[in-house]
Scaffold this motif. Structure first.
Motif, PDB file in Angstrom:
ATOM      1  N   ASP A  81       0.866  -1.184   0.000  1.00  0.00           N
ATOM      2  CA  ASP A  81       0.000   0.000   0.000  1.00  0.00           C
ATOM      3  C   ASP A  81       0.899   1.230   0.000  1.00  0.00           C
ATOM      4  O   ASP A  81       1.153   1.842   1.029  1.00  0.00           O
ATOM      5  CB  ASP A  81      -0.906  -0.020   1.235  1.00  0.00           C
ATOM      6  CG  ASP A  81      -1.973   1.071   1.190  1.00  0.00           C
ATOM      7  OD1 ASP A  81      -1.852   1.973   0.332  1.00  0.00           O
ATOM      8  OD2 ASP A  81      -2.884   1.027   2.019  1.00  0.00           O
ATOM      9  N   THR A  82       1.403   1.583  -1.163  1.00  0.00           N
ATOM     10  CA  THR A  82       2.389   2.661  -1.245  1.00  0.00           C
ATOM     11  C   THR A  82       1.802   4.020  -0.903  1.00  0.00           C
ATOM     12  O   THR A  82       2.503   4.890  -0.385  1.00  0.00           O
ATOM     13  CB  THR A  82       3.004   2.702  -2.655  1.00  0.00           C
ATOM     14  OG1 THR A  82       1.964   2.878  -3.624  1.00  0.00           O
ATOM     15  CG2 THR A  82       3.765   1.418  -2.939  1.00  0.00           C
ATOM     16  N   ASP A  83       0.517   4.234  -1.188  1.00  0.00           N
ATOM     17  CA  ASP A  83      -0.092   5.526  -0.867  1.00  0.00           C
ATOM     18  C   ASP A  83      -0.091   5.757   0.641  1.00  0.00           C
ATOM     19  O   ASP A  83       0.205   6.861   1.116  1.00  0.00           O
ATOM     20  CB  ASP A  83      -1.527   5.579  -1.400  1.00  0.00           C
ATOM     21  CG  ASP A  83      -1.586   5.666  -2.918  1.00  0.00           C
ATOM     22  OD1 ASP A  83      -0.565   6.056  -3.508  1.00  0.00           O
ATOM     23  OD2 ASP A  83      -2.636   5.336  -3.491  1.00  0.00           O
ATOM     24  N   LEU A  84      -0.436   4.718   1.408  1.00  0.00           N
ATOM     25  CA  LEU A  84      -0.417   4.842   2.869  1.00  0.00           C
ATOM     26  C   LEU A  84       0.987   5.134   3.361  1.00  0.00           C
ATOM     27  O   LEU A  84       1.205   6.017   4.198  1.00  0.00           O
ATOM     28  CB  LEU A  84      -0.951   3.561   3.511  1.00  0.00           C
ATOM     29  CG  LEU A  84      -0.815   3.472   5.040  1.00  0.00           C
ATOM     30  CD1 LEU A  84      -1.657   4.551   5.711  1.00  0.00           C
ATOM     31  CD2 LEU A  84      -1.207   2.089   5.535  1.00  0.00           C
ATOM     32  N   VAL A  85       1.968   4.387   2.852  1.00  0.00           N
ATOM     33  CA  VAL A  85       3.352   4.564   3.291  1.00  0.00           C
ATOM     34  C   VAL A  85       3.840   5.969   2.972  1.00  0.00           C
ATOM     35  O   VAL A  85       4.424   6.656   3.811  1.00  0.00           O
ATOM     36  CB  VAL A  85       4.260   3.501   2.650  1.00  0.00           C
ATOM     37  CG1 VAL A  85       5.723   3.796   2.973  1.00  0.00           C
ATOM     38  CG2 VAL A  85       3.884   2.109   3.163  1.00  0.00           C
ATOM     39  N   ARG A  86       3.616   6.412   1.735  1.00  0.00           N
ATOM     40  CA  ARG A  86       4.057   7.755   1.353  1.00  0.00           C
ATOM     41  C   ARG A  86       3.388   8.818   2.205  1.00  0.00           C
ATOM     42  O   ARG A  86       4.015   9.810   2.601  1.00  0.00           O
ATOM     43  CB  ARG A  86       3.770   8.004  -0.123  1.00  0.00           C
ATOM     44  CG  ARG A  86       4.643   7.203  -1.071  1.00  0.00           C
ATOM     45  CD  ARG A  86       4.369   7.576  -2.524  1.00  0.00           C
ATOM     46  NE  ARG A  86       5.113   6.733  -3.429  1.00  0.00           N
ATOM     47  CZ  ARG A  86       6.396   6.935  -3.756  1.00  0.00           C
ATOM     48  NH1 ARG A  86       7.038   7.972  -3.229  1.00  0.00           N
ATOM     49  NH2 ARG A  86       7.001   6.121  -4.586  1.00  0.00           N
TER      50      ARG A  86
END
Length: 388
Positions: free
Chosen positions: A76-81
């Motif tokens: 979940d790259t959006d959450l991480v970013r």
């Protein structure tokens, strides 16, 4: 699978940190041997551990780290970013606020110092004192002299002359040592001079025998004479911190300890590796002290397996404790962490077979090491915060 020792070496996290993150539910081992208590980590957990180490170095709170790891494993790259960006904004905002406060503090310091009208140091001191007493006093404080080039004032020993007494003081912020000895010949007001460490060592080398020593300050020049020999040099051009405020501690619980037994317990007992490090400082071994109900001082473990010399956990010793040969009237009710090397140096500087350990009212209070026969000579060690 990796053992906890191998995981620590490969990830950059200490063994005690891995245990802490396991208990905190952030990064647990893939499997724990039910018979031995060994922790084993799967190969894919190494990347998570390295990511965790980076996030902790960046100061991210554990709650956010837990979400980052969950998002990372789930792609979940959006959450991480989003979490990374939010933490970066917090850091930038905190840095901006800190800059404002430090700018104000510098202005206040400039007003106090007023360097344009500062007068040269003109203090004059002439003292006579027993050479063995001065040698003993210097030996009691020399270990606490600072080495940080950013704080040159702490790179020496304060000679504080008042009335018929000389107090020598040293501190590196993490420990402070004070020693008192009688002196004669100074009839003026209180005078303080900071003698740089190399000159202190040269002075100490002159004090090998009996007889008297003569200590003198003339302006910026400091001189010690012992017999036919002399050591002389420039004083440090800085004002030493007000150590009298630093030693005003709340009442604590005093415990008389047998120094040989405590030293053995420290050298052979369990240690932790400090999680937090100051810039430029290497990892430190932390000893955890406590007292039980009968007053025995213990160098205690953390209730989890210890690793052996190869980085593997000790299946036969999940919580090792060593008695420090001390008695008190009551138990502390808490544990205090101290730098083991610092405590061993303080015990050596105390120069007695029996010393007093004074625990403060809370684990955040300094630990005092005092002589039973000399209240004027003592040292203080700042505690190390324990994660659990």
């Amino acid at each position: 699978m990796r053992s906890i020792g191998e995981m620590a070496r490969d990830s950059g996290l200490g063994v005690s940190a891995l245990r802490f993150y396991d208990r905190a539910g952030v990064l647990g081992p893939a499997w724990v041997d039910p018979a031995s208590g060994y922790r084993w980590y799967a190969p894919e957990q190494l990347d998570e551990a390295r990511l965790l180490a980076r996030l902790r170095r960046a100061g991210m709170p554990l709650a956010d780290i837990r979400l980052v790891l969950a998002g990372w494993s789930g792609e979940d790259t959006d959450l991480v970013r989003g979490l990374l960006q939010a933490h970066l904004r917090r850091l930038e905002r905190g840095l901006t606020e800190a800059r404002v406060e430090f700018s104000t503090l510098r202005e206040l310091l400039d007003h106090r110092e007023n360097p344009m009208t500062a007068s040269p140091r003109t203090g004059t001191v002439h003292l006579s004192l027993p050479a063995p007493a001065l040698a003993t006093a210097l030996d009691a404080v020399r270990f606490a002299v600072g080495r940080d080039p950013e704080l040159p004032v702490l790179g020496g020993v304060l000679f504080d002359v008042e009335g018929d007494a000389l107090r020598v003081v040293a501190t590196d912020r993490y420990r402070l040592a004070v020693a008192r000895t009688d002196a004669a010949g100074h009839g003026g007001s209180r005078e303080q001079v900071v003698v740089p460490a190399p000159l202190v060592d040269a002075m100490r080398a002159l004090l090998g025998g009996d007889g008297s020593a003569r200590f003198a300050v003339e302006g910026d020049r400091v001189t010690l004479e012992a017999g036919e020999r002399q050591a002389s040099g420039q004083r440090l051009a800085h004002d030493f911190p007000d150590y009298r405020r630093l030693v005003q501690l709340p009442p604590g619980r005093r415990v008389v300890v047998a120094v040989p037994a405590l030293r053995e317990a420290l050298e052979n007992g369990p240690v932790r590796v400090a999680e937090e490090r100051e810039p430029g400082r290497s990892a430190r071994d932390i000893s955890v002290l406590t007292t039980v109900d009968d007053g025995t001082v213990l160098v205690c473990g953390d209730g989890v397996p210890r690793e052996d010399a190869d980085g593997n956990e000790d299946r036969d010793n999940k919580a090792r404790e060593n008695e420090a040969g001390a008695r008190d009237t009551d138990g502390l009710g808490y544990r205090v962490g101290v730098d083991r090397g610092f405590l061993l140096e303080a015990l050596a500087a105390g120069d007695r077979d029996r010393l007093v350990l004074e625990f403060g009212p809370a684990p955040t209070a300094p630990l005092a090491i005092r002589r039973t026969d000399d209240e004027g000579t003592f040292s203080l060690l700042m505690p190390v915060r324990l994660e659990d």
